[in-house]
Design a protein around this motif. Structure first.
Motif, PDB file in Angstrom:
ATOM      1  N   UNK A 166      69.656  26.448  88.663  1.00 14.93           N
ATOM      2  CA  UNK A 166      69.698  25.005  88.430  1.00 14.93           C
ATOM      3  C   UNK A 166      68.315  24.387  88.618  1.00 14.93           C
ATOM      4  N   UNK A 167      67.614  24.775  89.680  1.00 14.79           N
ATOM      5  CA  UNK A 167      66.278  24.236  89.920  1.00 14.79           C
ATOM      6  C   UNK A 167      65.297  24.722  88.873  1.00 14.79           C
ATOM      7  N   UNK A 168      65.489  25.928  88.368  1.00 14.17           N
ATOM      8  CA  UNK A 168      64.607  26.431  87.317  1.00 14.17           C
ATOM      9  C   UNK A 168      64.790  25.646  86.022  1.00 14.17           C
ATOM     10  N   UNK A 169      66.018  25.197  85.745  1.00 20.24           N
ATOM     11  CA  UNK A 169      66.259  24.405  84.537  1.00 20.24           C
ATOM     12  C   UNK A 169      65.530  23.069  84.602  1.00 20.24           C
ATOM     13  N   UNK A 170      65.485  22.456  85.793  1.00 19.54           N
ATOM     14  CA  UNK A 170      64.749  21.204  85.996  1.00 19.54           C
ATOM     15  C   UNK A 170      63.461  21.533  86.757  1.00 19.54           C
ATOM     16  N   UNK A 171      62.525  22.164  86.067  1.00 20.43           N
ATOM     17  CA  UNK A 171      61.322  22.660  86.740  1.00 20.43           C
ATOM     18  C   UNK A 171      60.470  21.541  87.321  1.00 20.43           C
ATOM     19  N   UNK A 172      60.586  20.338  86.786  1.00 19.46           N
ATOM     20  CA  UNK A 172      59.757  19.217  87.247  1.00 19.46           C
ATOM     21  C   UNK A 172      60.417  18.452  88.395  1.00 19.46           C
ATOM     22  N   UNK A 173      61.661  18.747  88.687  1.00 18.93           N
ATOM     23  CA  UNK A 173      62.434  17.934  89.634  1.00 18.93           C
ATOM     24  C   UNK A 173      62.237  18.404  91.069  1.00 18.93           C
ATOM     25  N   UNK A 174      62.229  17.454  91.988  1.00 22.23           N
ATOM     26  CA  UNK A 174      62.191  17.728  93.419  1.00 22.23           C
ATOM     27  C   UNK A 174      63.537  17.454  94.075  1.00 22.23           C
ATOM     28  N   UNK A 175      64.314  16.542  93.488  1.00 18.70           N
ATOM     29  CA  UNK A 175      65.575  16.126  94.103  1.00 18.70           C
ATOM     30  C   UNK A 175      66.623  15.901  93.028  1.00 18.70           C
TER      31      UNK A 175
END
Length: 785
Positions: free
Chosen positions: A505-514
């Motif tokens: 999930x975090x890899x899909x939103x590579x720019x996201x912190x939260x």
């Protein structure tokens, strides 16, 4: 092999063996603590090594025959050697001392057996607590560190080293075997490590010049450490030391360098803080560190050491001052891991608040008590009167100072951004007034602006259950993992980046912190995705709590929008059904009763022509024919109102027919201008209906609100779109920029219908103030290819 490769290989080895490092350090600390408390007698004189290889009586017991300055030649026949046990084991109740006093040698028997007493506790307890606390904090920092977080690994190792050095210094004074390795040799490494600690935390690696400087310092410290090892192994057994050979005490030098290292650490942090711009995340981290270091050192200096040295008074008890020093390692633990463990924000903000308030009240109370005693000239034993006098002012100070201290702590921990419930209430109010997707998008942007978040994205479920982005979809991944729908609480990258559960999930939103789930009635309906605040910042607990509440407001708002849009969709469907019913009714009236009336009228006209000689009958028949023609005319007008026949002949003729109708019926002068770039272009029936309905309602509003006004109707047809503009020169309606929800509240249902007709054909309707007066209605609709 280069130094960088050696350093990297050493780092990998230490990281893989960190459990062993912490375990060995704990065993070393426990060894020193156990020896101090169980293998050193609680009685007997206090010794000092001066010079470093000579044992001298510093403070004999009251009833002992020993004197200050006696040189100990032997104890039980064994000459004392630095870094070796002073008393032979097993412990005895008394030992025979051979002393040199003046020019003579004497032998005395010294009783050393004694129960555990306050002097022993105050002597051993500080080193014991600080070394164990340093080991605990260092272990936590080291074990929680990720492989790429070298600052955390270095900090953990430094505090483990400090724990070993601290207990080593204390235990080596009592001759604990082997602890000199830390207390006498590694103390130089610790001094440089304190300086290195002043560069942590940092947002970028050290420059090559600074790295080379630290390499040189560590090499110099290693040389001094090897000299200390040589002194212990070679010189001390010979009864000499470097102090006697070259007049340099390595023991005192280690103490001095450690103190200078700690002072340099604080100065480095302060200088780095002053050089950073306001609002920078690293500046906030360094300010927090300074607060923790200040709490850990300043009370001991001002309330314990200085009063004891100047007035022989201890305002703050020594154990309390030592306990406060635990804030130094705790501060590093906090700033290193606060971005991954949000509970640390809440815990340490409350602890710092309570400690600062307690210290303020304590200083005021003890200082006031001392001054009142001096002012009233009371004996030291009489404290009841001054305590009563100072109690109520202290209580008032506590009540008054609580709020300022709390604000100060909140500002240091969380920064200057004001996150209030009023902001959330304003968001909720805006969404309730204008329940539209554009409002939702604007609210998300407003929340991001408050927290200085450069990139934010809100995604909601559609009717099919798939997530769709609200607003800019450029940052939306092409493939969204199914695990996003399983989110139940905020997901921080800095906390779960290595997690197998959330890695995809975090890899899909590579720019996201939260990532914050958007839920309504505990049902997942969307997700709020946010990048880091600022250029290099991280989210704190208060920000995450605010964003979680904002996500709740957005969830309720999106639910209202869904209901509102469903109502509007039903309204548009109703308009389409009504239009179909109008057309059907118009055709039915035209095909049945109107045809029959027309036929009856023609028959009557024929009978009138044949019976012209019968005047009475003729008059009656002519009157009946007149009534029938009137009814037919009324029915034709009804049919034209329900469904104008000109609409079937093209939109241009329909618009002109509507303009003529309003001139004939109401006297409204409307100039019609039609520009068709593609003459062969045929507007479909649904679009033509919508345009005619919008035009009719616009002209009705002019007749109603500006009966003396003139109008202009402009129709423009291109290959891609249709533009309709209706302008009048009346006083104006004052409806600029109002949303559909606002129009409904103000009961402008006709204009609401115009918007719904526009939405029905994927068009956009704008109502603006005319120039210089009047109102302009502008419709833009796409034309199908």
């Amino acid at each position: 092999m280069s130094l960088n490769k050696i350093a990297n290989q050493l780092y990998k080895t230490v990281f893989r063996g960190r459990l062993i490092v912490t375990a060995v350090t704990l065993l070393f600390v426990l060894y020193g603590v156990i020896y101090l408390w169980f293998y050193v007698p609680y009685g007997g004189p206090v010794f000092v090594w001066r010079p470093d290889s000579q044992l001298i009586i510093q403070s004999p017991e009251t009833e002992s025959s020993l004197q200050t300055g006696d040189i100990v030649l032997s104890i039980e026949g064994t000459a004392p050697r630095r870094m070796r046990p002073i008393y032979s084991l097993p412990l005895q109740e008394e030992y025979e001392f051979a002393l040199q006093r003046g020019g003579e040698t004497i032998t005395v028997s010294v009783l050393v057996a004694a129960p555990l007493n306050a002097a022993t506790v105050s002597h051993y307890l500080p080193a014991t607590l600080l070394s164990l606390a340093g080991w605990l904090v260092g272990t936590i920092i080291l074990l929680l560190a990720r492989h790429d977080n070298r600052q955390a690994v270095a900090t953990g190792l430094i505090f483990l080293l400090s724990a070993a050095v601290l207990i080593g210094i204390q235990a080596s004074l009592e001759g604990t075997p082997g602890v000199w390795a830390a207390g006498h040799a590694l103390v130089f490494i610790q001094a440089i490590s304190w300086v290195y600690l002043g560069t942590i935390p940092r947002s970028r690696p050290l420059s090559p010049r600074v790295r080379n400087l630290f390499t040189s310092l560590y090499v110099a410290a290693a040389v001094l450490g090897l000299a200390a090892v040589y002194e212990v192994i070679v010189l001390f057994p010979k009864g000499t030391s470097f102090q006697e050979l070259i007049d340099v005490s390595l023991y005192s030098l280690g103490f001095l360098l450690s103190a200078l290292g700690l002072i340099t650490c604080v100065l480095l942090i302060a200088v780095r803080l002053l050089r950073l711009p306001r609002g920078a995340y690293l500046r906030q981290q360094l300010a927090i560190l300074l607060i923790f270091i200040t709490v850990g050192t300043l009370p001991a200096m001002l309330l314990t050491i200085l009063p004891r040295a100047i007035w022989d008074v201890t305002l703050l008890p020594f154990p309390a001052a030592i306990a406060l020093m635990l804030f130094i390692p705790a501060g590093y633990l906090f700033v290193i891991y606060r971005n991954g463990f949000l509970g640390l924000d809440l815990f340490f903000s409350r602890v710092i608040y309570l400690v600062l308030l307690s210290l303020l009240v304590f200083v005021f109370y003890t200082g006031g008590l001392y001054l009142v005693q001096r002012w009233l000239q009371l004996p030291g034993s009489n404290v009841l009167a001054p305590a009563t006098v100072i109690f109520f002012p202290t209580l008032l100070l506590t009540l008054y100072a609580s709020e300022p201290v709390s604000r100060f702590v909140q500002q240091v921990i969380y920064g200057n951004v004001v996150l209030s419930q009023e902001s959330l209430a304003e968001l909720a109010l805006t969404l309730s007034v204008r329940p539209e997707m554009t409002t939702l998008e604007n609210m998300v942007t407003a929340v991001a602006r408050i927290l200085d978040i450069p990139q934010v994205l809100l995604a909601l479920k559609d009717d099919s259950g798939k997530l769709f982005p609200v607003g800019d979809a450029n940052a939306w991944p092409t493939v969204v993992p199914q695990s996003v729908a399983k989110l139940q609480k905020p997901l921080l990258r800095s906390r779960h980046e290595d997690s197998q559960q959330y890695g995809t999930l975090l890899a899909a939103f590579s720019w996201a912190e939260l990532l914050i789930p958007v839920c309504i009635r505990q049902e997942f309906i969307g997700v709020l995705v946010l990048s880091r605040p600022g250029a290099d910042g991280f989210f704190n607990a208060r920000q995450v709590n605010f964003l979680t509440q904002a996500a709740g407001v957005l969830a309720v708002g999106s639910e209202n929008i869904t209901l509102f849009e469903s109502t509007r969709k039903l309204s548009r469907q109703l308009l389409a059904v009504q239009e179909q019913e109008r057309q059907k009714l118009s055709l039915q009236i035209h095909d049945e009763p109107l045809q029959r009336i027309t036929y009856a009228t023609s028959v009557i006209d024929q009978v009138v022509a044949e019976a012209a000689q019968k005047e009475g009958i003729t008059a009656v028949l002519q009157k009946a024919a007149t009534h029938l023609r009137t009814a037919a005319s009324i029915l034709r007008e009804i049919c034209a109102g329900l469904y104008p026949p000109s609409r079937e002949q093209g939109i241009e003729l329909a618009i002109r027919e509507i303009a003529n109708h309003f001139y004939d019926a109401y006297g409204l002068v409307a100039a019609v201008s039609i520009h068709n770039e593609v003459q062969s272009r045929v507007v479909d029936h649904e679009l033509a209906t919508a345009v005619c309905r919008i035009l009719t309602e616009a002209l009705h509003n002019i007749v109603k609100h500006a009966p003396n006004a003139q109008a202009k109707i402009m129709l423009s047809l291109t290959q891609e779109k249709l533009n309709l503009t209706v302008i009048d020169d009346g006083p104006g309606a004052g409806l600029n920029g109002q949303s559909v929800s606002e129009l409904i509240r103000q009961h402008h249902l006709g204009i609401v219908g115009m918007h719904e007709w526009a939405r029905l054909v994927d068009g956009v309707l704008h109502i603006e103030a005319g120039k210089p007066t009047g109102t302009a209605v502008r419709l833009t609709c796409p034309l199908p290819a």
